[in-house]
Every structure is written in C-alpha cells, then in structure tokens.
Design a protein around this motif. Structure first.
Motif, PDB file in Angstrom:
ATOM      1  N   GLN A   1       0.642  -0.913  -0.066  1.00 50.87           N
ATOM      2  CA  GLN A   1      -0.096  -0.135  -0.320  1.00 50.87           C
ATOM      3  C   GLN A   1       0.602   1.005  -0.322  1.00 50.87           C
TER       4      GLN A   1
ATOM      5  N   ASP B   1      -3.522   0.441  -5.180  1.00 47.65           N
ATOM      6  CA  ASP B   1      -5.009   0.545  -5.180  1.00 47.65           C
ATOM      7  C   ASP B   1      -5.367   0.286  -4.059  1.00 47.65           C
ATOM      8  N   TYR B   2      -6.538   0.922  -3.340  1.00 44.26           N
ATOM      9  CA  TYR B   2      -6.717   0.922  -2.013  1.00 44.26           C
ATOM     10  C   TYR B   2      -6.105   0.776  -0.867  1.00 44.26           C
ATOM     11  N   THR B   3      -5.860   2.089  -0.492  1.00 44.87           N
ATOM     12  CA  THR B   3      -4.994   2.556   0.248  1.00 44.87           C
ATOM     13  C   THR B   3      -5.350   3.002   1.040  1.00 44.87           C
TER      14      THR B   3
ATOM     15  N   THR C   1      -7.367   0.956   3.592  1.00 46.03           N
ATOM     16  CA  THR C   1      -7.803  -0.226   3.616  1.00 46.03           C
ATOM     17  C   THR C   1      -7.379  -1.116   4.275  1.00 46.03           C
TER      18      THR C   1
ATOM     19  N   THR D   1      -8.145  -5.835   4.963  1.00 46.72           N
ATOM     20  CA  THR D   1      -9.032  -6.741   3.700  1.00 46.72           C
ATOM     21  C   THR D   1      -8.881  -7.827   4.500  1.00 46.72           C
TER      22      THR D   1
ATOM     23  N   THR E   1     -13.526  -6.192   2.298  1.00 45.37           N
ATOM     24  CA  THR E   1     -12.332  -4.622   2.045  1.00 45.37           C
ATOM     25  C   THR E   1     -12.646  -3.060   2.203  1.00 45.37           C
ATOM     26  N   GLY E   2     -12.080  -2.236   3.379  1.00 47.92           N
ATOM     27  CA  GLY E   2     -12.571  -1.105   3.458  1.00 47.92           C
ATOM     28  C   GLY E   2     -12.247  -0.592   4.807  1.00 47.92           C
ATOM     29  N   LYS E   3     -12.313   0.496   4.492  1.00 50.03           N
ATOM     30  CA  LYS E   3     -12.178   0.996   6.135  1.00 50.03           C
ATOM     31  C   LYS E   3     -11.522   0.120   6.789  1.00 50.03           C
TER      32      LYS E   3
ATOM     33  N   PRO F   1      -5.815  -6.894  -1.578  1.00 48.12           N
ATOM     34  CA  PRO F   1      -7.711  -6.816  -1.814  1.00 48.12           C
ATOM     35  C   PRO F   1      -7.955  -8.184  -2.792  1.00 48.12           C
TER      36      PRO F   1
ATOM     37  N   ASP G   1      -6.711  -9.169  -6.889  1.00 47.35           N
ATOM     38  CA  ASP G   1      -5.151  -8.064  -6.942  1.00 47.35           C
ATOM     39  C   ASP G   1      -4.576  -9.574  -7.857  1.00 47.35           C
TER      40      ASP G   1
END
Lengths: 154, 156
Positions: free
Chosen positions: A37, B9-11, B13, B15, B53-55, B82, B85
């Motif tokens: 990330q 992607d999805y920084t 977050t 999973t 996947t989320g906050k 995530p 991927d």
C-alpha cells in the motif's frame, strides 16, 4: 490491547484467537500490506524494495541468502515490536510455501531471545481433548496479558 | 532500466478473510448478512466464507456483527492483498492461490478449535496432562517415512 507476534505468521487459527480475545495479532499480512500500500517504484510482486534485504542485515549476515534477509526485513521489526508471542512448533504448514526453514528457525530463535516478553509454545491439536487444552491454554495466556498490562486496556 | 512508478490501489483499507466451518451456517447465509451490513464496503463471497475490504473501523464493525451469527465456527484473519489483485488472484496465476494450502491444513483442524471454544467458558477446564503433551518440544529428527510421504504428495 497487546501486540502478539504469531508463528506460523500466516496462521488463521492464531490470528483469530488473538483477535477474538482482544489483542492485536502481528502476522505476515500486516507487514506485506504495509509494503503493497506504499507508493514508490514498481518492485513486483510484493513491493519488496532493494532496501529491504539491507534492513534484514540487522538480523542475518551478508552471506546469508537474500531470501532470508528479505523475510527478516518483514518479521524482524514485528518481533522487536511484539509485547508477547505464541509459537506453534512442528507445524506442517510452515514446512513448505510459507518460507524457507532457515528463516523459520531464525524467527523462532529471535522470539525466544526476547526473554522479557511472555511466550507460549504449543503444538497443533489432533483430537477434541487436545483442542480443548489448546484453546484453554491460549485463552489463559491472552487473558493474563490483559491483567499484566493493567490500565492499557481500551 | 528505468523504474516504473507504483501506484497502489485501495490505500488506507484493510482486507480480512472470514472463514466459516459450521453445521448450521453456510457461506451464503454469512454473505447475505454481510451485504446487509456492508454500507459500501467491498465484499467478496468465496467457497469458504468471505473477503471484506474497506476502512478498518467499518470492516471491524461488520466482523463483530458477523461473529455473533455463529461465534465458535467463524474465524477471521488479515489478508495483505485486496480481492482480485492480479498478483494473487488465481484467475491470473492458474492453480490454487498461494497461501491456500496453509488454509487447507488449518481448516482440517478447525473442528477441534471450535470444540475448544465451546468448552472454554465451562468451569470444567482442560486436562493439564494433555496440555503438557502439547507443550513438549519434539527433539526427534524428521522420520524418513514422513519425508517420503511429503515428497509423494508434491504436485509434479
């Protein structure tokens, strides 16, 4: 909430139990997530940059294969950060794709070297009675951590 | 060779895997309940349960509520990547996803853990002799028969 290092670091059972009894499991996913990330230069597949094996030098000498040093760059800081640890010995799943056996030995050695933190060592259960003893021992261990940390509980 | 920039992607977050191994609840039941609770969090249904996947606070909140459905048969762990991927998704790689074999091994033992969790609140406690057997470190070397078995079970 205590940071508990788990070995095998990809273990579903340990990760779940630590979280279930109110603590924070430190496993491989946490360290790898941090890397994938973080924006930077493309270094597929796990975003391990050339800096990582250098960080691993703190834990393994330069003549040690870079795979061991790279893995130690992930696990080493977590072992230092840990306030407790649970190790499952003789785990078949740590034999193969989780990583090389030498890294595993070094990880266990580094945990045991930290004599100031509480460590629980067990084997995987193979019957219902062993399952009851396994869960009971882990629960007791993790509840003991909450008592020892006193006012740190949320 | 010039380095390509890497944009994740999805920084920010997290999973989590939710595994279910229950005689009463199926992954589908769990998925329906998770969709009800999701409020925009990404949920992927799998054969063993879910990936969420989320906050962090949203995911943890859903997991607390999902655990209530069947507390002793639902197991949760973190995942680094995530869902979908390309570095881990088997649609791109072929064969089982890396890490699957570890899950497969532990899922065979999960019934003992469920039993242990069921009994963990009872006053009976556990057998100390069995525990000392579990704590005993093995000093044996790997038997040749076991090594042979490991070699034979390897995929060609």
């Amino acid at each position: 909430m205590v940071k508990v290092f788990i070995y095998p670091s990809t273990s579903l059972i340990l990760s779940d139990m630590v979280e279930r009894f109110g603590h924070n499991p430190l496993g491989a996913a946490i360290a790898i997530r941090e890397r994938i990330q973080t924006p930077g230069f493309d270094s597929p597949p796990l975003q391990m940059t050339p800096e990582d094996p250098k960080k691993g030098l703190k834990y393994a000498a330069v003549e040690v294969p870079s795979g061991v040093r790279g893995r130690m760059a992930l696990f080493g800081p977590m072992i230092e950060e840990a306030e407790a640890a649970i190790i499952i010995n003789d785990s078949d799943l740590a034999f193969g794709c989780m990583g090389c056996a030498r890294t595993n030995e070094l990880v266990k050695f580094s945990i045991r070297k930290r004599k100031e933190i509480p460590i629980l060592e067990l084997k995987y259960p193979s019957s219902e009675e062993e399952g009851i003893a396994f869960v009971g021992a882990i629960k007791e261990f993790l509840e003991g951590l909450s008592k020892n940390t006193g006012g740190m509980e949320e | 060779m010039a380095n390509k920039p890497y944009k994740p992607d999805y920084t920010g977050t997290i999973t989590k895997y939710v595994f279910i191994e229950s005689p009463d609840t199926t992954p589908q039941t769990l998925a329906i309940r998770a969709y009800e609770l999701s409020e925009g969090v990404m949920i992927k249904e799998t054969c063993f349960g879910l990936q969420i996947t989320g906050k962090p606070e949203e995911v943890n909140n859903i997991i607390i509520q999902l655990r209530n459905i069947d507390p002793t048969h639902i197991f949760v762990k973190d995942r680094a990547f995530p869902p979908g991927d390309p570095r881990r998704c088997r649609a791109n790689l072929g064969g089982a996803r890396p890490g699957y074999f570890g899950h497969e091994f532990e899922m065979r033992l999960i019934k003992y853990i469920s039993k242990g969790l069921l009994e963990s609140d009872s006053k009976k406690g556990y057998n100390k002799d069995i525990l000392s057997k579990l704590k005993k470190k093995s000093t044996d070397k790997l038997p040749a028969e076991k090594l042979q078995k490991i070699i034979e079970t390897q995929e060609p």
